[in-house]
Design a protein around this motif. Structure first.
Motif, mmCIF file in Angstrom:
data_model
loop_
_atom_site.group_PDB
_atom_site.id
_atom_site.type_symbol
_atom_site.label_atom_id
_atom_site.label_comp_id
_atom_site.label_asym_id
_atom_site.label_seq_id
_atom_site.Cartn_x
_atom_site.Cartn_y
_atom_site.Cartn_z
ATOM 1 N N GLU A 195 0.825 -1.226 0.000
ATOM 2 C CA GLU A 195 0.000 0.000 0.000
ATOM 3 C C GLU A 195 0.847 1.260 0.000
ATOM 4 O O GLU A 195 0.544 2.234 -0.680
ATOM 5 C CB GLU A 195 -0.947 -0.026 1.207
ATOM 6 C CG GLU A 195 -2.188 -0.877 0.899
ATOM 7 C CD GLU A 195 -3.174 -0.948 2.067
ATOM 8 O OE1 GLU A 195 -4.073 -1.812 1.975
ATOM 9 O OE2 GLU A 195 -3.012 -0.194 3.031
ATOM 10 N N GLU A 196 1.948 1.241 0.783
ATOM 11 C CA GLU A 196 2.746 2.473 0.874
ATOM 12 C C GLU A 196 3.514 2.762 -0.406
ATOM 13 O O GLU A 196 3.379 3.792 -1.024
ATOM 14 C CB GLU A 196 3.713 2.371 2.061
ATOM 15 C CG GLU A 196 3.012 2.881 3.318
ATOM 16 C CD GLU A 196 3.683 2.423 4.583
ATOM 17 O OE1 GLU A 196 2.926 2.023 5.486
ATOM 18 O OE2 GLU A 196 4.925 2.433 4.626
ATOM 19 N N SER A 197 4.280 1.745 -0.839
ATOM 20 C CA SER A 197 5.167 2.002 -2.006
ATOM 21 C C SER A 197 4.418 1.842 -3.332
ATOM 22 O O SER A 197 4.853 2.301 -4.365
ATOM 23 C CB SER A 197 6.326 1.004 -1.971
ATOM 24 O OG SER A 197 5.794 -0.303 -2.161
#
Ligand SMILES: C[S@@+](CC[C@H](N)C(=O)[O-])C[C@H]1O[C@@H](n2cnc3c(N)ncnc32)[C@H](O)[C@@H]1O
Length: 397
Positions: free
Chosen positions: A291-293
């Protein structure tokens, strides 16, 4: 009175008071076949939650599949449907090991009846021969060349061979083949359950469960019927999803039934998270988007080995040669129906992508997996050899 309130009225005459919903957007469906089916189900003792509609998953595409959509917010643990036993098509005796074709025979009889019921009419309206096991010879030949005898899915001829050789059924009868494909792509083993069979798959967004496991020894499906419920709150407009391979009744499917097998049995390439198992290389991993990267990440369920990674690198080269040779071809020359061609290349891209992410990962390598027994499938993420009765072990290759 539109179909939505007809159903609500039916239910309110039944077991639960249903207040008209203020934010109900539209009738649960814009399709006559579906509205006839919903009415037939309710008139025959089914409970269908009034906040659930049956709609096309892409409202702008008249050919997109149907699915279950919440038309108002739902809480967790809300019963979405209860289907009574008499509406479920099942074999006389049920034993998961002798999975005969009596359910297919019954679906076939329902389809060729003088006046097919609304469920039969709905199933007959489904696209023909869309799962790879029922593709044209040209399509299956192309898919087999792509996977060769190394990459999944394998065994795409098993179903047709079984119907023909084991059960002596007429595999030239298009309606019989359609009945077989409906059972293979909509039933839980040999239980074909109306309305429940309208639920789509998504492992990342799954929000439904079985209230009880119909295969459990102390459940008699001829008394219990089928009941599914929400596992979490569902917002109005969201789709209701089951998991076809990691749900609360999937048992041994956890071990080996992944993205290739979903493509083979259901005729679509699943969204993330995906699960890939490569027998020849003894590589088994989940592929998801961080989700973050926003990057795709392979999470290995058994430690990969240099030997296995090298095998997959060779397969990448072979896949690229296959693409070079065929991708620009004119489908008219290869006599493959367009939907098969489109789906084949969707699967090619997912397969090529998954192997690429796998071989470029910097996961530590070990040869431990090659010491595992030949039936090396193990429960998620453990090297522990599982108890036979706990997990099916897929045919060794
Ligand atoms: C059990 S039926 C589900 C209901 C079906 N969509 C319908 O319109 O009746 C299984 C079929 O639905 C479709 N399907 C299920 N989940 C899907 C998904 N996540 N994406 C695309 N198609 C899906 C596939 O065609 C699959 O063979």
């Amino acid at each position: 009175m539109n179909i939505f309130f007809k159903i609500a009225a039916l239910i309110s005459n039944g077991r639960r008071k249903v207040e008209p919903l203020s934010d109900a957007k539209s009738t649960p469906t814009d399709d006559v076949l579906v509205s006839d089916l919903l009415m037939w189900l309710c008139e025959n003792g089914s409970h269908i939650h009034p906040k659930v509609a049956v709609k096309r998953i892409d409202e702008n595409d008249p050919n997109s599949p149907f699915g279950l959509i919440a038309i108002a917010d739902l809480d967790s643990d809300e019963v979405i449907c209860h289907i009574p036993p008499h509406l479920i098509i099942m074999p006389d005796k049920y034993n998961v090991d002798d999975n005969d074709c009596s359910t297919i025979d019954r679906v076939y009889d329902m389809m060729i009846a003088d006046k097919p019921n609304p469920w039969a009419r709905y199933l007959l309206s489904q696209p023909r021969r869309f799962t790879p096991e029922f593709w044209s010879d040209a399509g299956k030949k192309m898919l087999s060349e792509m996977t060769s005898d190394k990459l999944p899915p394998q065994y795409i001829n098993d179903t047709m061979d079984e119907l023909d050789e084991d059960y002596g059924r007429d595999t030239n009868d298009e309606i019989y083949l359609h009945a077989a494909m409906m059972v293979k792509s909509r039933a839980d083993y040999s239980f074909l359950v109306p309305f429940y069979d309208m639920t789509n798959h998504h492992n990342g967004k799954v929000n439904l469960k079985h209230e009880f496991n119909p295969f459990h020894d102390d459940i008699n499906i001829k008394e219990s019927g089928y009941t599914i419920a929400t596992t979490k709150p569902v917002s109005s407009g969201d789709q209701l999803f089951l998991s076809y391979n990691q749900g609360n009744i999937c048992q041994e499917y956890f071990d080996w039934f992944g993205t290739p097998e979903i493509f083979q049995a259901y005729g679509f390439v699943e969204d993330y998270p995906q699960r890939w198992l490569f027998d020849l290389a003894r590589v088994k991993f989940d592929l998801d988007v961080d989700e973050e990267s926003g990057k795709e990440v392979a999470t290995f369920l058994v430690p990969p080995s240099q030997r296995g990674i090298d095998m997959l690198k060779q397969e990448l080269v072979r896949l690229e040669e296959f693409s070079e040779k065929h991708r620009a071809a004119d489908t008219a020359d290869i006599h493959m129906p367009n939907h098969e061609w489109t789906l084949l290349w969707q699967y090619f891209d997912a397969l090529h992508n998954a192997i690429s992410r796998c071989v470029e990962s910097n996961e530590p390598l070990s040869d431990e997996i090659w010491d595992a027994p030949h039936d090396w499938w193990v429960k998620d993420g453990t090297m522990k050899e599982c108890d036979r009765e706990e997990h099916y072990v897929r045919r060794s290759v």
